[in-house]
Design an enzyme around this catalytic site. Structure first.
Site, PDB file in Angstrom:
ATOM      1  N   LYS A  36       0.840  -1.214   0.000  1.00  0.00           N
ATOM      2  CA  LYS A  36       0.000   0.000   0.000  1.00  0.00           C
ATOM      3  C   LYS A  36       0.868   1.255   0.000  1.00  0.00           C
ATOM      4  CE  LYS A  36      -1.697   1.615   3.963  1.00  0.00           C
ATOM      5  NZ  LYS A  36      -1.417   3.022   4.296  1.00  0.00           N
ATOM      6  N   ASN A  37       1.909   1.270   0.849  1.00  0.00           N
ATOM      7  CA  ASN A  37       2.676   2.511   1.016  1.00  0.00           C
ATOM      8  C   ASN A  37       3.655   2.770  -0.107  1.00  0.00           C
ATOM      9  OD1 ASN A  37       1.165   2.962   3.221  1.00  0.00           O
ATOM     10  ND2 ASN A  37       2.711   2.301   4.707  1.00  0.00           N
ATOM     11  N   CYS A  80      -3.703  12.677  12.612  1.00  0.00           N
ATOM     12  CA  CYS A  80      -4.586  11.530  12.488  1.00  0.00           C
ATOM     13  C   CYS A  80      -4.503  10.775  13.796  1.00  0.00           C
ATOM     14  CB  CYS A  80      -4.230  10.716  11.257  1.00  0.00           C
ATOM     15  SG  CYS A  80      -3.044   9.480  11.557  1.00  0.00           S
ATOM     16  N   ARG A 131       1.648  14.491  13.038  1.00  0.00           N
ATOM     17  CA  ARG A 131       2.162  14.236  11.677  1.00  0.00           C
ATOM     18  C   ARG A 131       2.328  15.528  10.864  1.00  0.00           C
ATOM     19  NH1 ARG A 131      -0.693   8.814   9.561  1.00  0.00           N
ATOM     20  NH2 ARG A 131       1.215   8.682   8.320  1.00  0.00           N
ATOM     21  N   ASP A 137       4.646   0.319  11.967  1.00  0.00           N
ATOM     22  CA  ASP A 137       3.339  -0.208  11.516  1.00  0.00           C
ATOM     23  C   ASP A 137       3.094  -1.639  11.979  1.00  0.00           C
ATOM     24  OD1 ASP A 137       3.357   1.476   8.274  1.00  0.00           O
ATOM     25  OD2 ASP A 137       2.990   2.168  10.312  1.00  0.00           O
ATOM     26  N   ARG A 189      -8.724   0.066   4.935  1.00  0.00           N
ATOM     27  CA  ARG A 189      -7.881   1.034   4.224  1.00  0.00           C
ATOM     28  C   ARG A 189      -6.601   0.384   3.735  1.00  0.00           C
ATOM     29  NH1 ARG A 189      -6.719   6.378   7.500  1.00  0.00           N
ATOM     30  NH2 ARG A 189      -5.309   6.439   5.716  1.00  0.00           N
TER      31      ARG A 189
HETATM   32  C1  EPZ Z   1       4.440   6.698   6.251  1.00  0.00           C
HETATM   33  O1  EPZ Z   1       3.780   7.778   6.875  1.00  0.00           O
HETATM   34  C2  EPZ Z   1       3.423   5.574   6.203  1.00  0.00           C
HETATM   35  N1  EPZ Z   1       2.269   6.009   5.421  1.00  0.00           N
HETATM   36  C3  EPZ Z   1       2.985   5.195   7.618  1.00  0.00           C
HETATM   37  O2  EPZ Z   1       2.147   4.048   7.494  1.00  0.00           O
HETATM   38  C4  EPZ Z   1       4.221   4.785   8.410  1.00  0.00           C
HETATM   39  O3  EPZ Z   1       3.822   4.534   9.741  1.00  0.00           O
HETATM   40  C5  EPZ Z   1       5.259   5.916   8.382  1.00  0.00           C
HETATM   41  O4  EPZ Z   1       5.568   6.258   7.007  1.00  0.00           O
HETATM   42  C6  EPZ Z   1       6.562   5.511   9.062  1.00  0.00           C
HETATM   43  O5  EPZ Z   1       7.083   4.390   8.446  1.00  0.00           O
HETATM   44  C7  EPZ Z   1       2.364   5.972   4.080  1.00  0.00           C
HETATM   45  O6  EPZ Z   1       3.390   5.621   3.536  1.00  0.00           O
HETATM   46  C8  EPZ Z   1       1.139   6.390   3.326  1.00  0.00           C
HETATM   47  P1  EPZ Z   1       6.913   9.825   8.181  1.00  0.00           P
HETATM   48  P2  EPZ Z   1       4.479   9.246   6.836  1.00  0.00           P
HETATM   49  O7  EPZ Z   1       6.892  11.092   7.420  1.00  0.00           O
HETATM   50  O8  EPZ Z   1       5.225   9.402   5.579  1.00  0.00           O
HETATM   51  C9  EPZ Z   1       7.687  13.075  11.565  1.00  0.00           C
HETATM   52  C10 EPZ Z   1       0.218   2.782   7.718  1.00  0.00           C
HETATM   53  O9  EPZ Z   1      -0.204   2.199   8.734  1.00  0.00           O
HETATM   54  N2  EPZ Z   1       7.621  14.060  10.474  1.00  0.00           N
HETATM   55  O10 EPZ Z   1       7.979   8.831   7.907  1.00  0.00           O
HETATM   56  O11 EPZ Z   1       3.467  10.267   7.197  1.00  0.00           O
HETATM   57  C11 EPZ Z   1       6.349  12.421  11.821  1.00  0.00           C
HETATM   58  O12 EPZ Z   1       5.565  13.209  12.694  1.00  0.00           O
HETATM   59  C12 EPZ Z   1       0.764   4.178   7.842  1.00  0.00           C
HETATM   60  O13 EPZ Z   1       0.282   2.267   6.576  1.00  0.00           O
HETATM   61  C13 EPZ Z   1       7.923  15.387  10.752  1.00  0.00           C
HETATM   62  O14 EPZ Z   1       8.216  15.757  11.879  1.00  0.00           O
HETATM   63  O15 EPZ Z   1       5.508   9.099   8.048  1.00  0.00           O
HETATM   64  C14 EPZ Z   1       6.744  11.110  12.447  1.00  0.00           C
HETATM   65  O16 EPZ Z   1       7.005  11.318  13.821  1.00  0.00           O
HETATM   66  C15 EPZ Z   1       0.564   4.749   9.246  1.00  0.00           C
HETATM   67  N3  EPZ Z   1       7.879  16.299   9.731  1.00  0.00           N
HETATM   68  C16 EPZ Z   1       8.064  10.766  11.745  1.00  0.00           C
HETATM   69  O17 EPZ Z   1       8.527  11.993  11.167  1.00  0.00           O
HETATM   70  C17 EPZ Z   1       7.571  15.938   8.437  1.00  0.00           C
HETATM   71  O18 EPZ Z   1       7.564  16.807   7.545  1.00  0.00           O
HETATM   72  C18 EPZ Z   1       7.932   9.730  10.625  1.00  0.00           C
HETATM   73  O19 EPZ Z   1       6.901  10.181   9.754  1.00  0.00           O
HETATM   74  C19 EPZ Z   1       7.284  14.570   8.183  1.00  0.00           C
HETATM   75  C20 EPZ Z   1       7.325  13.656   9.214  1.00  0.00           C
END
Ligand code: EPZ
Length: 430
Positions: A22-23, A117, A122, A305, A397
């Site tokens: 999915k991701n 969310c 996020r 995840d 989802r």
């Molecule tokens: C992706 O989310 C995945 N979603 C998430 O999977 C997954 O948990 C996550 O990566 C971590 O592996 C998709 O790919 C659609 P991040 P994403 O940006 O990209 C912080 C699922 O269950 N951050 O890697 O939103 C953030 O708050 C979902 O399939 C910032 O601070 O995650 C978090 O603490 C849930 N500033 C950390 O980084 C930013 O600009 C990692 O977030 C971006 C992120």
């Protein structure tokens, strides 16, 4: 509202085929609009998130053709609007991948600001930092993020936080910029590599994906291609951990075992047998699960995840375990539900302290989010008695045909959408 009815206590046995990631699919579907030629994408998981993103892509004028269940054709040549409506982003955050894709191709994009969310606030500051580094103006007003650039120029971008989304968004925005871009402290997940490979199949020049330094040479245009998405490591992990929690014997097929190494290692630590083939992994549950500790980390560490699913296994393991969540700030909402099933878990800050119990008991539950919902299904499958799980649209989802795949492993589970249907099934299973 739909719900799952589950009668637990049966070990899962058999083989299950794992679908596309999915991701990876969400990044790849967005990137597909960056060419005016037709792109065919195979092994697309048919889940709510990909369906909504495809609707958003059609909403801006691209042509989308569903070839058959898990393949789509996309042609971005007819895009007439760079505005992605709030209705899509409120359904799935990943609509924000269209920010990078549209900016990279048209030097402009307007996407509704994603909310927080269920698992944390996020923010997207790293995405914005990257777009600005490439020379784009980025404004946030009226709940929209608006990006615009006369031209995009390659830059050296150091992410303050390892971010999957920011890494993917910036690979898209930079691959059609003028000159070279370096992304430092980049995310290394398998889905990052898959999106990079897909963009390269369209004619991009991206090197180093899968490491923390990604080098991109901008190109002036991208062309059509046909591409198949990698298997979903989290769907595979969910079934592996379901086998462990139910004392089962399950083979997950059509996977890349290397992507599952951190999961296999933890299953061995808690006493399971894990046997790896070329494109399959077999998990045989332990007679008695052993306690252990785990901390979620960016890939190749233990994935966030899979954190809820790990806690369910440890809730049934002998002894005390600790689960530390280092990525998101609010990813333990399933703990209250597990404790209502007889679990003994206490959360302090970003750590769950788990005292294993002999058995969980079935209960009425509600899925708090996608992966927590999947974890509650695992708990219900392992528990004594019948459970009902509401809010299963979260689970749908990210998991295609979830109940059918579990039924194929011997699970007693039904998706019902009325009280009458639920009563009928409960009478049937006794
Ligand atoms: C992706 O989310 C995945 N979603 C998430 O999977 C997954 O948990 C996550 O990566 C971590 O592996 C998709 O790919 C659609 P991040 P994403 O940006 O990209 C912080 C699922 O269950 N951050 O890697 O939103 C953030 O708050 C979902 O399939 C910032 O601070 O995650 C978090 O603490 C849930 N500033 C950390 O980084 C930013 O600009 C990692 O977030 C971006 C992120």
């Amino acid at each position: 509202m739909e719900q799952y009815i589950i009668k637990g206590g049966l070990p899962l046995k058999g083989e299950v085929s794992i679908g596309g990631a999915k991701n990876a699919a969400l990044g790849i579907l967005a990137a597909a609009i960056m060419t005016d030629e037709t792109v065919t994408i195979e092994n697309v998981p048919n889940v709510r998130d990909t369906r909504v993103l495809l609707q958003a892509i059609e909403g801006i004028g691209a042509k989308v053709k569903y070839v058959y269940n898990n393949s789509v054709q996309i042609n971005g040549g007819s895009i007439c609007d760079k505005n992605v409506d709030y209705e899509y982003i409120k359904k799935i955050r990943a609509s924000y991948y269209l920010l990078g894709a549209l900016l990279g191709k048209y030097r402009e994009s307007h996407v509704a600001l994603p909310g927080g969310c269920n698992i944390g606030s996020r923010p997207i500051d790293q995405h914005i930092k990257g777009f600005r580094a490439l020379g784009a103006e980025v404004d946030i007003a009226h709940g929209m993020i608006c990006t615009k650039a006369e031209k995009l120029t390659g830059s050296h971008i150091y992410f303050d936080v390892v971010s999957v989304g920011a890494t993917i968004n910036l690979m898209m925005a930079a691959c059609m910029a003028e000159g070279d871009t370096i992304l430092e402290n980049a995310a290394k997940e398998p889905h990052i590599v898959d999106v990079a490979n897909f963009l390269n199949a369209m004619g991009a020049n991206i090197k180093g994906a899968g490491t923390d330094v990604i080098r991109i040479k901008g190109v002036s245009r991208l062309h059509g291609t046909t591409y198949s998405i990698i298997p979903d490591q989290i769907e595979a992990g969910t079934f592996m951990f379901a086998s462990a929690a139910t004392g089962g014997d399950v083979v997950v097929k059509d996977v890349i075992p290397k992507h599952l190494e951190s999961l296999s290692a933890k299953l061995i630590e808690v006493g399971c047998q894990v046997i790896e083939g070329d494109d399959w992994v077999r998990v045989i549950g332990a007679k008695e699960l052993k306690c252990t500790n785990v901390k979620t980390l960016p890939y190749p560490g233990f994935p966030t995840d899979m954190q809820p699913q790990m806690s369910v296994v440890l809730a049934l393991a002998k002894g005390s375990s600790m689960v530390t969540e280092s990525i998101f700030e609010n990813r333990f909402k399933y703990v209250d539900e597990l404790n209502r099933m007889g679990g003994r878990i206490k959360v302090e800050g970003n750590t769950a302290y788990i005292e294993g119990v002999e058995v969980l008991t079935g209960a009425q539950l509600a899925a708090p989010d996608l992966r927590a919902g999947a974890a509650l299904v695992i708990a219900a499958l392992a528990a004594d008695g019948v459970s009902e799980i509401e809010d299963i649209e979260y689970i749908q989802r990210g998991y295609e045909d979830f109940e059918r795949k579990l039924q194929g492993l011997g699970a007693v589970i039904e998706r019902t959408d009325s009280e009458r249907e639920a009563q009928k099934f409960k009478l049937k299973i006794g």
